[in-house]
Design an enzyme around this catalytic site. Structure first.
Site, PDB file in Angstrom:
ATOM      1  N   GLU A 195      -1.292 -16.333 -10.228  1.00 59.44           N
ATOM      2  CA  GLU A 195      -0.187 -15.562 -10.844  1.00 59.44           C
ATOM      3  C   GLU A 195       1.261 -15.820 -10.429  1.00 59.44           C
ATOM      4  OE1 GLU A 195      -1.177 -11.142 -10.870  1.00 59.44           O
ATOM      5  OE2 GLU A 195      -3.045 -11.453 -11.274  1.00 59.44           O
ATOM      6  N   ASN A 230     -12.744  -0.322  -5.105  1.00 60.11           N
ATOM      7  CA  ASN A 230     -12.332  -0.798  -6.462  1.00 60.11           C
ATOM      8  C   ASN A 230     -13.723  -1.545  -6.828  1.00 60.11           C
ATOM      9  OD1 ASN A 230     -11.649  -1.668  -8.925  1.00 60.11           O
ATOM     10  ND2 ASN A 230     -10.046  -2.860  -8.248  1.00 60.11           N
ATOM     11  N   TYR A 255       1.008  -1.222   0.147  1.00 58.80           N
ATOM     12  CA  TYR A 255      -0.159   0.008  -0.160  1.00 58.80           C
ATOM     13  C   TYR A 255       0.773   1.176  -0.023  1.00 58.80           C
ATOM     14  CZ  TYR A 255      -4.119  -3.132   0.861  1.00 58.80           C
ATOM     15  OH  TYR A 255      -4.804  -4.015   0.561  1.00 58.80           O
ATOM     16  N   CYS A 290      -6.706  -5.236  -7.925  1.00 59.46           N
ATOM     17  CA  CYS A 290      -6.552  -4.553  -6.680  1.00 59.46           C
ATOM     18  C   CYS A 290      -5.865  -5.709  -5.601  1.00 59.46           C
ATOM     19  CB  CYS A 290      -7.777  -3.933  -5.930  1.00 59.46           C
ATOM     20  SG  CYS A 290      -9.169  -5.214  -6.109  1.00 59.46           S
ATOM     21  N   HIS A 291      -5.945  -6.969  -6.144  1.00 61.13           N
ATOM     22  CA  HIS A 291      -5.428  -8.085  -5.624  1.00 61.13           C
ATOM     23  C   HIS A 291      -4.063  -7.934  -5.597  1.00 61.13           C
ATOM     24  CE1 HIS A 291      -5.785  -9.480  -9.718  1.00 61.13           C
ATOM     25  NE2 HIS A 291      -4.653 -10.344  -9.423  1.00 61.13           N
TER      26      HIS A 291
END
Length: 164
Positions: A151, A116, A93, A124-125
Site C-alpha cells: 500500500e 479481527n 492504536y 487491521c494491518h
C-alpha cells in the site's frame, strides 16, 4: 456450517470463509481458523478471492463485500472504525482509540484489533504502534510489513531497515 476456500498468495496460503450470505473469516497459517467449515466454493467466496487477488496485485484499494465479523459490541465498533482507515494510510492504536470514543483505551482497542477475524478486508494491518512500530498481526509481522509495503504505507524507519 461455514464454507471456505484457499488461495496461494505472496503472503502464503490464505483462507476465506463465509456463513450464509457474508464473509466471516480470513485466516493465515498460524492464525485462528473458523471452528468448523467445509472446503467448498461459492459465488461469494469466488468474488472475495477475486477482490483479494486484485488487491494483492495492486489493482484494488477498496473491497465491496458483505462482511459479518463475530465479536463483542466493542470489538465490532473497533472493526467498523478500521474500515474507515484509507488505503495507504497508517494510524496508531491511540488514534484508533480516539476514533471509537475511548481515548484512554488504546490497549483494549489493540486487543480488539488483534481479534479481527476478517483481516485484510477489515484492514487491521493499517494500525501501528507509537512511532510507526509494527505490532502483532494474525499472519505475523512480516505479513503486516508486506501489506503495508504493497500500500506504500510502510513506516519510513522500517522501509530504511529493509534497505540496509
Amino acid at each position: 456450517m461455514k464454507q471456505a476456500i484457499f488461495l496461494d498468495t505472496f503472503l502464503g496460503r490464505v483462507g476465506i470463509a463465509q456463513e450464509d450470505d457474508a464473509i466471516t473469516n480470513v485466516f493465515f497459517r498460524g492464525s485462528v481458523r473458523p471452528d468448523a467449515f467445509v472446503e467448498e466454493s461459492t459465488s461469494l467466496l469466488e468474488k472475495a478471492a477475486r477482490q483479494l487477488q486484485e488487491y494483492l496485485e495492486g489493482e484494488r484499494k477498496e473491497f465491496d463485500l458483505p462482511l459479518r465479523p463475530q465479536g463483542t459490541e466493542f470489538q465490532r465498533q473497533v472493526w467498523q472504525a478500521l474500515r474507515q482507515i484509507p488505503y495507504g494510510t497508517t494510524i496508531t492504536y491511540g488514534q484508533l482509540a480516539r476514533m471509537v470514543g475511548r481515548p484512554s483505551a488504546a490497549r483494549a482497542v489493540g486487543q480488539a484489533n488483534g481479534r479481527n477475524p476478517i483481516s485484510i478486508f477489515i484492514p487491521c494491518h493499517r494500525v501501528v504502534g507509537a512511532a510507526g512500530v509494527l505490532r502483532g498481526y494474525a499472519g505475523g509481522t512480516e505479513q503486516k510489513k508486506k501489506l503495508l509495503h504493497l500500500e506504500g504505507a510502510l513506516p519510513q524507519q522500517l522501509g530504511k531497515e529493509k534497505e540496509r
